[in-house]
Design a protein around this motif. Structure first.
Motif, PDB file in Angstrom:
ATOM      1  N   PRO B 243       0.849  -1.191   0.000  1.00  0.00           N
ATOM      2  CA  PRO B 243       0.000   0.000   0.000  1.00  0.00           C
ATOM      3  C   PRO B 243       0.893   1.252   0.000  1.00  0.00           C
ATOM      4  O   PRO B 243       2.009   1.210   0.525  1.00  0.00           O
ATOM      5  N   ALA B 244       0.430   2.302  -0.626  1.00  0.00           N
ATOM      6  CA  ALA B 244       1.247   3.519  -0.672  1.00  0.00           C
ATOM      7  C   ALA B 244       0.371   4.751  -0.889  1.00  0.00           C
ATOM      8  O   ALA B 244      -0.783   4.640  -1.321  1.00  0.00           O
ATOM      9  N   THR B 245       0.920   5.910  -0.544  1.00  0.00           N
ATOM     10  CA  THR B 245       0.274   7.188  -0.856  1.00  0.00           C
ATOM     11  C   THR B 245       1.126   7.850  -1.930  1.00  0.00           C
ATOM     12  O   THR B 245       2.342   7.976  -1.790  1.00  0.00           O
ATOM     13  N   ILE B 246       0.465   8.238  -3.013  1.00  0.00           N
ATOM     14  CA  ILE B 246       1.224   8.656  -4.183  1.00  0.00           C
ATOM     15  C   ILE B 246       0.974  10.124  -4.497  1.00  0.00           C
ATOM     16  O   ILE B 246      -0.148  10.639  -4.402  1.00  0.00           O
ATOM     17  N   GLY B 247       2.057  10.786  -4.877  1.00  0.00           N
ATOM     18  CA  GLY B 247       1.940  12.170  -5.316  1.00  0.00           C
ATOM     19  C   GLY B 247       3.271  12.646  -5.864  1.00  0.00           C
ATOM     20  O   GLY B 247       4.329  12.098  -5.495  1.00  0.00           O
ATOM     21  N   GLU B 248       3.249  13.547  -6.840  1.00  0.00           N
ATOM     22  CA  GLU B 248       4.466  14.132  -7.396  1.00  0.00           C
ATOM     23  C   GLU B 248       5.389  13.086  -7.992  1.00  0.00           C
ATOM     24  O   GLU B 248       6.606  13.207  -7.958  1.00  0.00           O
ATOM     25  N   GLY B 249       4.855  12.002  -8.474  1.00  0.00           N
ATOM     26  CA  GLY B 249       5.704  10.986  -9.087  1.00  0.00           C
ATOM     27  C   GLY B 249       6.445  10.133  -8.065  1.00  0.00           C
ATOM     28  O   GLY B 249       7.358   9.385  -8.426  1.00  0.00           O
ATOM     29  N   ARG B 250       6.054  10.255  -6.795  1.00  0.00           N
ATOM     30  CA  ARG B 250       6.714   9.423  -5.788  1.00  0.00           C
ATOM     31  C   ARG B 250       5.667   8.776  -4.886  1.00  0.00           C
ATOM     32  O   ARG B 250       4.560   9.265  -4.728  1.00  0.00           O
ATOM     33  N   ALA B 251       6.042   7.644  -4.329  1.00  0.00           N
ATOM     34  CA  ALA B 251       5.112   6.936  -3.456  1.00  0.00           C
ATOM     35  C   ALA B 251       5.712   6.829  -2.066  1.00  0.00           C
ATOM     36  O   ALA B 251       6.899   6.505  -1.923  1.00  0.00           O
ATOM     37  N   VAL B 263       3.169   9.399 -13.109  1.00  0.00           N
ATOM     38  CA  VAL B 263       3.427  10.701 -12.500  1.00  0.00           C
ATOM     39  C   VAL B 263       2.139  11.494 -12.288  1.00  0.00           C
ATOM     40  O   VAL B 263       2.085  12.405 -11.482  1.00  0.00           O
ATOM     41  N   ALA B 264       1.086  11.103 -12.970  1.00  0.00           N
ATOM     42  CA  ALA B 264      -0.140  11.900 -12.916  1.00  0.00           C
ATOM     43  C   ALA B 264      -0.966  11.582 -11.668  1.00  0.00           C
ATOM     44  O   ALA B 264      -1.756  12.401 -11.212  1.00  0.00           O
ATOM     45  N   TYR B 265      -0.785  10.376 -11.128  1.00  0.00           N
ATOM     46  CA  TYR B 265      -1.702   9.916 -10.089  1.00  0.00           C
ATOM     47  C   TYR B 265      -1.406  10.559  -8.746  1.00  0.00           C
ATOM     48  O   TYR B 265      -0.260  10.745  -8.362  1.00  0.00           O
ATOM     49  N   ARG B 266      -2.461  10.854  -8.030  1.00  0.00           N
ATOM     50  CA  ARG B 266      -2.334  11.313  -6.655  1.00  0.00           C
ATOM     51  C   ARG B 266      -3.327  10.559  -5.797  1.00  0.00           C
ATOM     52  O   ARG B 266      -4.441  10.315  -6.231  1.00  0.00           O
ATOM     53  N   GLY B 267      -2.884  10.214  -4.607  1.00  0.00           N
ATOM     54  CA  GLY B 267      -3.813   9.548  -3.679  1.00  0.00           C
ATOM     55  C   GLY B 267      -3.298   8.191  -3.241  1.00  0.00           C
ATOM     56  O   GLY B 267      -2.155   7.808  -3.543  1.00  0.00           O
ATOM     57  N   ARG B 268      -4.159   7.422  -2.540  1.00  0.00           N
ATOM     58  CA  ARG B 268      -3.738   6.121  -2.067  1.00  0.00           C
ATOM     59  C   ARG B 268      -3.930   5.073  -3.165  1.00  0.00           C
ATOM     60  O   ARG B 268      -4.905   5.111  -3.911  1.00  0.00           O
ATOM     61  N   ALA B 269      -3.002   4.154  -3.292  1.00  0.00           N
ATOM     62  CA  ALA B 269      -3.114   3.066  -4.275  1.00  0.00           C
ATOM     63  C   ALA B 269      -2.130   1.957  -3.892  1.00  0.00           C
ATOM     64  O   ALA B 269      -1.225   2.176  -3.077  1.00  0.00           O
ATOM     65  N   ALA B 270      -2.353   0.800  -4.488  1.00  0.00           N
ATOM     66  CA  ALA B 270      -1.378  -0.289  -4.305  1.00  0.00           C
ATOM     67  C   ALA B 270      -0.262  -0.106  -5.326  1.00  0.00           C
ATOM     68  O   ALA B 270      -0.509   0.299  -6.466  1.00  0.00           O
ATOM     69  N   SER B 339      15.605  -0.350  -6.916  1.00  0.00           N
ATOM     70  CA  SER B 339      16.015   0.357  -8.124  1.00  0.00           C
ATOM     71  C   SER B 339      14.849   0.402  -9.102  1.00  0.00           C
ATOM     72  O   SER B 339      14.023  -0.519  -9.136  1.00  0.00           O
ATOM     73  N   GLY B 340      14.801   1.461  -9.873  1.00  0.00           N
ATOM     74  CA  GLY B 340      13.715   1.589 -10.833  1.00  0.00           C
ATOM     75  C   GLY B 340      12.438   2.046 -10.152  1.00  0.00           C
ATOM     76  O   GLY B 340      12.360   2.188  -8.935  1.00  0.00           O
ATOM     77  N   ALA B 341      11.400   2.254 -11.008  1.00  0.00           N
ATOM     78  CA  ALA B 341      10.149   2.797 -10.501  1.00  0.00           C
ATOM     79  C   ALA B 341       9.187   1.684 -10.117  1.00  0.00           C
ATOM     80  O   ALA B 341       9.193   0.610 -10.715  1.00  0.00           O
ATOM     81  N   ALA B 342       8.355   1.971  -9.119  1.00  0.00           N
ATOM     82  CA  ALA B 342       7.291   1.028  -8.753  1.00  0.00           C
ATOM     83  C   ALA B 342       6.093   1.242  -9.687  1.00  0.00           C
ATOM     84  O   ALA B 342       5.870   2.349 -10.186  1.00  0.00           O
ATOM     85  N   HIS B 343       5.355   0.141  -9.917  1.00  0.00           N
ATOM     86  CA  HIS B 343       4.179   0.241 -10.797  1.00  0.00           C
ATOM     87  C   HIS B 343       2.935   0.501  -9.949  1.00  0.00           C
ATOM     88  O   HIS B 343       2.732  -0.134  -8.917  1.00  0.00           O
ATOM     89  N   VAL B 344       2.127   1.456 -10.397  1.00  0.00           N
ATOM     90  CA  VAL B 344       0.926   1.820  -9.640  1.00  0.00           C
ATOM     91  C   VAL B 344      -0.296   1.127 -10.238  1.00  0.00           C
ATOM     92  O   VAL B 344      -0.524   1.182 -11.447  1.00  0.00           O
ATOM     93  N   PHE B 345      -1.050   0.419  -9.377  1.00  0.00           N
ATOM     94  CA  PHE B 345      -2.357  -0.105  -9.827  1.00  0.00           C
ATOM     95  C   PHE B 345      -3.390   0.983  -9.613  1.00  0.00           C
ATOM     96  O   PHE B 345      -3.714   1.327  -8.484  1.00  0.00           O
ATOM     97  N   ARG B 346      -3.891   1.568 -10.658  1.00  0.00           N
ATOM     98  CA  ARG B 346      -4.854   2.664 -10.477  1.00  0.00           C
ATOM     99  C   ARG B 346      -6.223   2.124 -10.158  1.00  0.00           C
ATOM    100  O   ARG B 346      -6.624   1.112 -10.675  1.00  0.00           O
TER     101      ARG B 346
END
Lengths: 340, 346, 573
Positions: B243-251, B263-270, B339-346
């Motif tokens: 679980p994570a809180t996402i904003g500004e391209g970071r979780a 990078v567009a998503y904001r809010g809570r997501a897995a 390393s690398g970016a995490a994938h967001v399940f929207r």
């Protein structure tokens, strides 16, 4: 290993069981006051005889059914060990065969005395019990007095090709051939058999042959007389288109065949066996022939045959010595002619 | 250019929907893999394309021609589509040579010559031509089956779990050989498999199938690193879902602040990480490092790797295989690098 | 490569039942444990041949040297003894030929009559087998692969003619067409009497065929009929060969069917000779030619079948075959099973019914019928039990101790059982009357004839059921403290009992409808239903014979049901 080697015992035991079951054969056991008849006569007739005989005397009868020469040869093979006490046939050749090997006990004089000469062999080793006449059973829609064969020998002529039938595998027919052989000699018989091979269509069984004539498949059949009367007495559905032609005239085709009975020398129940023959040739047995459904001729002295039959005396049968009818020769000749 | 086009394809067996509105377009010359657990309907799909069964609805068109549309059904023998089945399905009463020549319309000599060529192509000894199928190994049977299908020069080749009956080592080798042959021949291929590794390695387009539908269709890299949901993610490989809180391209996650691919998503997501993105080092050795600190709760030695369960300060935990060269033991504190970016399940 | 080689080909071979034949249920059967597929229906004559050449060394190597015989070698010895007894008739014919002498033999063999019989026999077989094959394949296809209405019912109807003894079929036909005779009639009646022997294995083969192969062929561009011709038919070959052999052997051995419609074969000619001369030389020589005909059939079948086996390749369970939707053809196709049933069941039913009505109460002579029924059941039971018991040693050996010797012995049984009943009887009559008089005209001798003729039927059932009982069960029982004998009894024997019962039933079915050998060997005073039926029809008392025919049909019904049931079980469905 111990387990499996002992496990092998089970199949072994089962085989033992098999042997025990198989060897304890119930059918060979016999009661003392009983006789075994090797019967080549019509089963129905012998059953009637046996039933009445048992009722009168209390002697039980076991019947083994077969055909004349089959059983005759069988007795010869069995020799001294034959389980048979009495041998009954439809025709004489099988009797001659067994007698030739010396396997018959002479028939009691009292029995022989009940039967006229000509219906028993000179040596008295067996005795006639009934008789039957050769006939040409023909389709009355196709043949008449003028177109019927005058002699049995005519049937070997080319004009009879494909028109008649007989049952060459049967003892009845082989007896007729035996008479022909005695009357006309080997050469004439062989020629006649060759003609027959050309002309006749063999059928298994005399009644089947008559049935085929009745159905219009053949113009005539060389058989014995009683098949016709037996069928007429029932529904007639196998003989209503059929009439009998008696050749008479001492023709080989007028041959009267003697059904015989004999007691085996190897019998362990000779007394009962003799009693049976005496009974069959006497009043009781001959009455069965007269009043029963067999329609064979009664031959006992002073015994009349069934009223429906042409009397025996009017048949003008050729004189044939029953004791010397040679069936081995006949089957050899028929085998050579391709009929067997 | 699209060679095979499936549109809202449906097929029911009794009351069970084996296919529930499947759409797919297979470009000419491509290799497409349909991957899914057993019973998901992937073999049914293949049978519909081959013409062995009729769809209840939807259309199948091949090179612009309709093969089946619920009313019309072109029989299998007129489709010109090759198929290699799971067990090769060689005709047991014919020799290898007769098997290969089975579908060819030519004289005997031509057939035999072509069979020999095809044996070379699939890497089998010509001496086997006179053998019966039961004298061949499983891998050899598969190659003969391929040769037999190739003999008709089909424009589309269907592969129905053709490698699953083979032993592990042989599977990769046979797959590689088959891929090479098909690529060399320029034949569009549709592979059905339950083995995600096989699908990813084989195809340029992967369709993930679940319960009669496509969950996701895309390039292997795309579906692997950007799965549509957690189920798809775990089906295609090991995945760590947090679980994570996402904003500004970071979780902001139990593993600290991570880059995300959305990078567009904001809010809570897995969010999802693949195990290969994660590295662990013993805490306290490299001074103050980046990343979160965790504890090894359980560890099982499995040879080259160790199977560990790591608990995080928030008491959540995840499983991971780590190289076994470093001798961790239960209770050790570790620092977790990503390393690398995490994938967001929207 | 070696590691993979075991994988691709091994999987479907696990079921020991599936590869046992169906039609061994009659005369012959596949007997090797050759690990083949499910379509071996016939015994492996090639192996018989090859095993024979190596007979002596096999025997020697099979028995443990310089050791006391163990129980399993006792079993082997018993099995050998049974095999020797079974081969006696064959040996007798050869011996009789030698004794007869070259000159007489030549004279009796190379004559016109034998030539006529040979032509009859060859034509009969050449005409009957293709018709049977076409009918069996068409019916099996219709009942197994189409949505023909009542497929299961028609499948039963295709097996049901077996409840009617062959000679009752011809009795029924001449009841309807009294003039029926000759080759055409022989072929027609043979087809309706025997086609089920081909239908059974062919329909089982249809069930075992992997439908994926047919799909595959379609994807390779074959139209449906071409698929049938190039993929389905070749895979039916084993079943067809097996069925053809079985029917061929029946055609050679049958007496009543052909005697009734006046068609002469070697068997009818031998009986004619027997009735004229008992066991004359001419009969021996005809028997020799007949035996040679059997060998020709066995050899032809082996050659046609070849060494190939059509196992399903690959792993996993085959899908069930797709059922062809007949659509508008549904009802027209019904004509096929309808017409078949009309001829094979309708005619017997019609004739029997007619005679039973015409005869009324008068033909039910209960005393005679009751006695014949009792004697028939008794001899069926004794014969069936003995046949099964005699099959136990070889069944046990072939499952638990399969060796070349046991396979060779099995081959002997199958070879012996392919000898016509008339030859077996002729041999036993002569041997017992000349050499073993105490056994002459005893139940033991006729039972021995039944063992020779029907042992493979019992063997197939027994072997299948013993194979189903893992030997580990015996060992488990032993480890739980049972003595070895007790362990065997409480596991294998108990669990194989249904198979043994089936063996008894199937051999009894054979015995009940056996006429030729029974007539020649029956002990004095014995009269089975078949004998009584035959005696009455010989006197053209067709109405009087009807009750006996009816009883034979009625008692054959459950046994035929068992045969069909077992064939389905063997086919795994």
């Amino acid at each position: 290993m111990r387990t499996s080697s002992l496990a092998g015992v089970a199949p072994a035991l089962s085989i033992l069981a098999f042997s025990v079951i198989a060897l304890s054969s119930p059918a060979s056991a016999q009661v003392t006051d009983s006789i075994t008849i090797y019967n080549a006569q019509h089963e129905g007739l012998t059953k009637e005889w046996a039933q009445a005989f048992t009722e009168e005397t209390g002697i039980a009868v076991t019947i083994r059914q077969g055909s004349d020469l089959e059983i005759g040869n069988q007795i010869v093979q069995e020799g001294a060990n034959s389980p048979a006490d009495v041998f009954l046939t439809e025709n004489s050749p099988a009797m001659a065969l067994v007698d030739g090997k010396g396997l018959f006990e002479p028939v009691d004089k009292a029995t022989l005395d009940q039967v006229p000469d000509g219906f028993k062999p000179g040596n008295g080793h067996w005795v006639g019990v009934a008789a039957r006449s050769t006939v040409f059973a023909y389709d009355k829609r196709k043949l008449n007095e003028s177109t019927l064969p005058k002699s049995m020998l005519d049937l070997a002529r080319p004009e009879w090709k494909g028109r008649w039938t007989a049952s060459p595998s049967g003892a009845d027919f082989q007896a007729i051939v035996g008479a022909l052989l005695q009357l006309k000699g080997e050469e004439a018989t062989a020629a006649w058999l060759r003609g027959m091979k050309e002309n006749a269509t063999p059928i298994r069984g005399n009644s089947t042959a008559m049935k085929a004539v009745n159905a219009g498949q053949f113009e005539g059949a060389l058989i014995y007389h009683y098949y016709y009367f037996g069928d007429q007495a029932k529904t007639g559905e196998n003989s209503n288109n059929v009439l009998l032609h008696y050749f008479k005239n001492q023709d080989p085709g007028a041959f009267v065949s003697i059904s015989g009975g004999g007691v085996l020398a190897s019998s362990k129940h000779k007394e009962q066996a003799q009693a049976f023959l005496k009974w069959v040739t006497g009043k009781g047995g001959q009455k069965v022939l007269r009043d029963g459904t067999s329609y064979e001729y009664a031959i006992g002295k002073g015994e009349a045959s069934n009223k429906a039959l042409v009397p025996l005396a009017e048949l003008q049968a050729p004189k044939v010595e029953p004791a010397t009818l040679n069936n081995a020769k006949v089957t050899d000749m028929m085998t050579a002619a391709g009929l067997l | 250019m699209t060679l095979l086009q499936l549109t809202s394809l449906r097929k029911n067996y009794g009351s069970v929907a084996a296919l529930d509105g499947v759409a797919l377009s297979v470009p000419a010359g491509s290799r497409t893999a349909i991957v899914g657990p057993s019973g998901c309907g992937k073999t049914t799909l293949l049978r519909l394309v081959a013409g062995f069964d009729e769809p209840d609805g939807g259309t199948i068109s091949f090179d612009g021609q309709v093969l089946a549309d619920g009313t019309f059904q072109m029989p299998a023998h007129k489709r010109g589509i090759g198929i290699v089945a799971q067990d090769g399905c060689l005709f047991p009463h014919l020799t290898v040579s007769q098997n290969i020549g089975f579908g060819m319309e030519a004289g005997r000599a031509v057939k035999e010559a072509r069979a020999a060529e095809l044996m070379d192509m699939v890497g089998l000894d010509r001496a086997m031509l006179s053998r019966k199928p039961d004298q061949l190994s499983g891998g050899q049977q598969q190659r003969v089956a391929l040769a037999r299908a190739l003999a008709r020069k089909p424009r589309l080749m269907l592969l129905d779990e053709p490698f699953s009956a083979l032993d592990t080592g042989l599977r990769a080798a046979t797959r590689k050989a088959v891929t090479e042959v098909l690529t060399a021949a320029g034949i569009t291929t549709l592979l059905v498999t339950h083995d995600q590794g096989e699908a990813l390695a084989f195809a340029d387009q992967v369709a993930v199938m679940r319960a009669g539908r496509f969950a996701q269709v895309g390039s292997p890299r795309d579906v692997y690193s950007r799965p549509v949901d957690a189920t798809t993610a775990t089906f295609l490989g090991e995945a760590i879902v947090l679980p994570a809180t996402i904003g500004e391209g970071r979780a902001d996650s139990p593993l600290g602040l991570l880059d995300v691919d959305d990078v567009a998503y904001r809010g809570r997501a897995a969010i999802m990480l693949r195990p290969e993105q994660i590295s662990v080092t013993r805490e306290g050795r490299g001074g103050v490092g980046e990343g979160a600190v965790g504890t090894i709760a359980e560890i099982t030695f499995c040879g080259p790797t160790c199977d560990v369960r790591i608990t995080l300060p928030d008491a959540s935990s995840f499983r991971l295989d780590i190289p076994s060269r470093e001798a961790f033991s239960a209770g050790d504190e570790i620092r977790i690098g990503v390393s690398g970016a995490a994938h967001v399940f929207r | 490569m070696s590691q993979e080689s075991s994988h691709g080909v091994s999987a479907p071979r696990k079921d020991p039942i599936a590869r046992k034949d169906l039609l061994a249920l009659d005369l012959c059967g596949e007997h090797g444990d050759d690990g083949g597929g499910g379509l071996h229906f016939v015994h492996d004559a090639t192996r018989v041949g090859s095993a024979m050449t190596s007979a002596t060394d096999t025997m020697v190597s099979a028995s443990p040297r310089h050791r006391l015989p163990t129980a399993s070698s006792w079993t082997l010895m018993i099995a050998v003894l049974v095999a020797v007894l079974a081969l006696m008739p064959l040996g007798f014919v050869l011996w009789a030929t030698v004794v007869t002498g070259w000159e007489t033999a030549i004279q009796l063999i190379f004559r016109g009559r034998v030539g006529d019989l040979l032509i009859n026999t060859v034509l009969l077989i050449l005409l009957t087998l293709p018709v049977c094959a076409a009918l069996a394949v068409a019916l099996a296809w219709a009942t197994e692969r189409t949505d023909i209405p009542g497929a299961r019912f028609w499948s039963w109807m295709a097996v049901a003619p077996l409840t009617v003894p062959a000679f009752v079929h011809s009795y029924a036909w001449i009841g309807l067409w009294p003039g029926l005779n000759g080759l055409g009639a022989g072929v027609a009646v043979s087809v309706v009497a025997y086609f089920p022997f081909m239908y059974l294995p062919v329909s089982a083969a249809f069930r075992l065929l992997d439908p994926a192969l047919e799909d595959q062929a379609a994807s390779l561009g074959l139209a449906p009929f071409a698929v049938f011709r190039r993929v389905v038919l070749p895979q039916l070959r084993l079943a067809l060969c097996g069925g053809a052999l079985l029917i061929g052997l029946h055609l050679l051995a049958e007496y009543g069917l052909f005697a009734m419609i006046r068609f002469d074969t070697f068997t009818t000619a031998i009986i004619d000779q027997f009735q004229s001369t008992y066991n004359g030389v001419a009969a021996y020589m005809l028997a020799l030619v007949l035996v040679l005909c059997c060998f020709v059939l066995l050899g032809l079948e082996a050659a046609l079948r070849g060494r190939s086996r059509y196992a399903r390749l690959g792993s996993g369970v085959a899908r069930r075959a797709k059922v062809a939707r007949l659509g508008a053809w549904k009802y027209p196709l019904l004509i096929l099973p309808l017409v078949t049933a009309a001829f094979s069941l309708g005619i017997p039913a019609l004739t029997l019914g007619r005679w039973l009505i015409a005869g009324g109460a008068g033909i039910w002579r209960m005393e005679e019928i009751g006695l014949a029924l009792w004697q028939t059941l008794a001899i069926c039971l004794v014969g069936g039990l003995t046949t099964t018991a005699a099959a136990v040693p070889i069944a046990w050996l072939s499952v638990r101790r399969p060796t070349r010797a046991s396979r060779f012995l099995e081959g002997c049984y199958y070879l012996a059982s392919s000898m016509p009943g008339v030859v077996v009887a002729l041999a036993l009559v002569t041997i017992t009357v000349r050499a073993i008089l105490p056994l002459y005209q005893t139940v033991a001798t006729i039972v021995l004839a039944y063992v020779v003729m029907f042992l493979p039927r019992a063997l197939v059932s027994l072997r299948a059921s013993i194979a189903q009982v893992p030997v580990e069960l015996e060992q488990a029982a032993a480890s739980l403290g049972r003595s070895p004998g007790n362990a065997l009894w409480s596991t294998t024997v108990r669990l194989a009992a249904p198979g043994a019962a089936a063996g008894v039933a199937l051999s009894s079915l054979g015995i009940m409808n056996e006429l030729t050998a029974t007539q020649m060997l029956a002990p004095n005073g014995t009269r089975t239903l078949a004998m009584a039926f035959w005696a009455l029809t010989s006197e053209i008392d067709y109405a009087g014979a009807a009750p006996y025919a009816l009883l034979m049909v009625v008692f054959s019904m459950p046994l035929t049901w068992l045969l069909h049931h077992q064939s389905k079980k063997i086919a795994g469905r």
